[in-house]
Design a protein around this motif. Structure first.
Motif, short mmCIF file in Angstrom:
data_model
loop_
_atom_site.label_atom_id
_atom_site.label_comp_id
_atom_site.label_asym_id
_atom_site.label_seq_id
_atom_site.Cartn_x
_atom_site.Cartn_y
_atom_site.Cartn_z
N GLY A 133 1.00 -1.38 0.00
CA GLY A 133 0.41 -0.11 0.21
C GLY A 133 0.98 1.06 0.33
N GLU A 134 1.84 1.38 -0.29
CA GLU A 134 2.97 2.33 0.02
C GLU A 134 2.72 2.65 -1.36
N ARG A 135 2.77 5.03 -2.10
CA ARG A 135 2.37 5.31 -3.12
C ARG A 135 4.31 5.78 -3.40
N PHE A 136 4.46 5.48 -4.76
CA PHE A 136 4.47 6.59 -5.47
C PHE A 136 5.17 7.37 -6.22
N TRP A 137 5.76 8.18 -6.90
CA TRP A 137 5.63 8.78 -8.13
C TRP A 137 6.11 8.50 -8.85
N VAL A 138 6.05 8.23 -10.15
CA VAL A 138 6.77 7.87 -11.66
C VAL A 138 6.99 8.38 -12.46
N LYS A 139 7.56 8.71 -13.23
CA LYS A 139 7.98 9.75 -14.71
C LYS A 139 8.05 8.29 -15.39
N PHE A 140 7.84 7.49 -16.22
CA PHE A 140 7.55 6.91 -17.34
C PHE A 140 8.83 7.71 -18.64
N PRO B 113 -4.81 -2.03 -11.47
CA PRO B 113 -4.23 -1.80 -9.63
C PRO B 113 -2.61 -2.57 -9.69
N GLY B 114 -2.38 -0.83 -8.95
CA GLY B 114 -0.52 -0.48 -9.24
C GLY B 114 -0.16 0.37 -10.20
N ILE B 115 -0.96 1.14 -10.55
CA ILE B 115 -0.79 2.43 -11.50
C ILE B 115 -2.03 3.04 -11.75
N GLY B 116 -1.56 4.63 -11.07
CA GLY B 116 -2.93 5.69 -11.23
C GLY B 116 -2.59 6.94 -11.77
N PRO B 117 -3.40 7.97 -11.42
CA PRO B 117 -2.85 9.24 -11.31
C PRO B 117 -2.75 9.72 -10.62
N SER B 118 -2.33 11.36 -10.56
CA SER B 118 -1.32 12.33 -9.78
C SER B 118 -2.26 13.54 -9.20
N ASP C 242 -9.11 -2.71 -1.81
CA ASP C 242 -8.89 -1.77 -1.58
C ASP C 242 -8.07 -0.90 -2.81
N ASP C 243 -8.82 0.55 -2.66
CA ASP C 243 -8.75 1.58 -3.75
C ASP C 243 -7.67 2.52 -3.33
N ASP C 244 -6.42 1.98 -4.18
CA ASP C 244 -5.36 2.55 -4.22
C ASP C 244 -5.29 3.76 -5.26
N ALA C 245 -6.45 4.09 -5.14
CA ALA C 245 -6.27 6.17 -6.19
C ALA C 245 -6.35 6.93 -5.41
N GLY C 246 -5.93 6.99 -4.47
CA GLY C 246 -6.37 8.21 -3.16
C GLY C 246 -5.29 8.81 -3.27
N TRP C 247 -4.94 9.48 -2.30
CA TRP C 247 -4.06 10.17 -2.07
C TRP C 247 -4.65 11.71 -0.63
N SER C 248 -3.95 11.95 0.10
CA SER C 248 -4.47 13.03 1.15
C SER C 248 -4.48 14.47 0.29
N VAL C 249 -5.34 14.95 1.12
CA VAL C 249 -5.70 16.40 0.23
C VAL C 249 -6.44 17.28 1.61
N SER C 250 -5.85 18.77 0.94
CA SER C 250 -6.35 19.73 2.02
C SER C 250 -6.17 21.30 1.51
#
Length: 491
Positions: free
Chosen positions: A211-218, A325-330, A404-412
């Motif tokens: 469940g760890e998230r990483f930001w990536v460039k391809f 699953p395992g790849i998503g947006p930013s 589990d939905d892995d597409a989410g991240w914290s926002v404020s």
């Protein structure tokens, strides 16, 4: 009439045999054509409807099939996507290369970014990596995209691309300076689709089994080496053969010369994004390799061209919202806009059932797509038969996985019209200047000439001044030399 030999008979659309496909029914040898000639009317009516709406952008394209092979066990540290699950695993792909601004029939040798879209047919559905041959773009917010394309397309009055429009928009869009420097440099016109790199361009997310998230460039790095055309070479080749790059690519692949690219990643742990010196979700900037080195994870090989261009290239539809699953947006604002725009364009151009066309269907999924979508234009399968068309139901229809939905991240923060949060080293010009200084002297000369050739045609002096000032802010020498070159061309 002589019967055909060694061929199937021609039929009408309903399957009835056609006795004569060369002469219409007429009222006597010298009389008028008859309305009762069903085959004639059907043939003409179908011909009138053969063209579908062309893509608003990326209309000129070339496609090919092949495979992706995972070459790294390390990639499992960052993603649970199954195409990366083991070394040696192969996934079928379809790739479409394209220019951006030209309409159907335009020369594919134009100075223009090249689309580099890859459809991975994985067992968890299709993953569409809809990138370009540049690691950056002109804009960082999708709300400006329609205006940008309008400035590049045909003018409402003259019906041609106008330098005044192109440069007027740029003069009001300083964040495009980096991409313009790239576009008018040597790599602005590839000599071959086989000899250019591809990039996801945007920042994407990967999530691993923990469940760890990483930001990536391809990054897709060509194994054939980079080769480019000068403006003069491109004009000659495109004038002699508008589909020059298409022909070159098809000839190579059909001749057994299968091109390949090495897929590499830049990986940023999620926690580093907030404190990185530039905003990592800004599409007008790159992540320097010194900060986030390239990591090799796979090989892309293209070894088969389509049997039918319309069916497999013109009807191909890539959607950056197609993740697995395992790849998503930013939070990249341009990517967020594309998540809507691409799918909507295909639903307009091809219809709501375009995802069931063979080139777009999820080939890696046993039994194909399973959902409760029904009806719509050109529904050419059994339309779900007698199975229920709602969810949930009590009749054994497909159900949600509950994973589990892995597409989410914290926002404020508060709802409103916001730009990207500026980081310490964010500006619109530094990376453009760094790119200019990275070029050899002969490359800089060609860059200046290419920009000046267009800018010298602009009628409004204020547009010219504002445009040159962007390049001057990127690098003083850049701006000075460009100003001199424009003045020389104008006499």
């Amino acid at each position: 009439m002589t019967q055909p030999t060694n061929h199937d008979h021609i039929t009408t659309e309903s399957g009835a045999p056609v006795a004569d496909d060369q002469r219409s029914q007429r009222a006597g040898a010298g009389g008028p054509t008859l309305l009762q000639d069903h085959h004639l009317l059907e043939k003409l009516a179908r011909f009138n409807r053969e063209r579908i709406p062309e893509r608003v952008v990326h209309a000129v394209g070339t496609g090919a099939y092949g495979y992706f092979e995972c070459t790294s066990a390390e990639v499992r540290r960052w993603t649970k996507a199954k195409l990366f699950s083991e070394v040696g695993k192969r996934t079928e792909v379809f790739v479409r290369f394209s220019t951006v601004a030209g309409s159907k029939g335009a020369a594919d040798t134009a100075r223009d970014p090249r689309g580099f879209a890859v459809k991975f047919y994985t067992e968890d559905g299709n993953w569409d990596l809809t990138g370009n041959n540049t690691p950056i773009f002109f804009l960082r917010d999708g709300i400006k995209f329609p205006d940008f394309i309008h400035s590049q397309k045909y003018d409402p009055h003259t019906n041609r691309q106008e330098p005044d429009n192109v440069w007027d928009f740029f003069s009001h869009t300083p964040e495009a300076t980096h991409q313009f420097t790239w576009l008018f440099g040597d790599r602005g016109i590839p000599a071959s689709y086989r000899h250019m790199d591809g990039f996801g361009s945007h920042t994407f997310s990967m999530v691993n089994q923990a469940g760890e998230r990483f930001w990536v460039k391809f990054h897709l790095k060509t194994d054939q080496g980079i080769r480019c055309l000068s403006s003069a070479q491109a004009q000659v080749l495109g004038g002699e053969e508008p589909a020059y790059l298409q022909k070159e690519f098809y000839d190579a692949v059909e001749g057994g010369d299968a091109p390949s690219w090495t897929l590499k990643l830049q990986v940023m742990p999620e926690a580093e994004a907030d404190r990185y010196r530039i905003n990592p979700f800004d599409l007008t900037k790159v992540w320097p390799y010194a900060d986030y080195p390239l990591i090799e994870v796979g090989k892309l090989v293209l070894d088969r061209v389509p049997e039918n261009y319309f069916a497999e290239v013109e009807q191909s539809a890539f959607d950056p919202g197609n993740f697995v699953p395992g790849i998503g947006p930013s939070p990249d604002p341009m990517l967020q806009a594309r998540l809507f725009a691409y799918g909507d364009a295909h639903r307009y151009r091809l219809g709501v059932n375009h995802t069931r066309l063979p080139v777009n269907a999820p080939r890696g999924v046993p039994g194909g797509a399973k959902n409760y979508g029904r009806d719509g234009t050109m529904r050419f399968d059994d339309n779900g038969g007698r199975r229920k068309n709602y969810s949930p139901n009590s009749y054994g229809g497909p159900a949600q996985t509950g994973a589990d939905d892995d597409a989410g991240w914290s926002v404020s923060g508060s709802v409103g019209r916001h730009g990207l949060i500026p980081h310490r080293d964010d500006d619109d010009f530094s990376q453009a200047g760094a790119l200019y200084r990275l070029m050899r002297e002969d490359e800089r000369g060609r860059l200046i000439d290419n920009i000046a050739a267009g800018l010298a045609q602009v009628q409004r002096a204020d547009v010219v001044v504002r445009s040159i000032e962007h390049f001057r802010r990127a690098d003083a020498d850049f701006g000075h030399r460009l100003e001199q070159a424009v003045r020389t061309r104008r006499g």
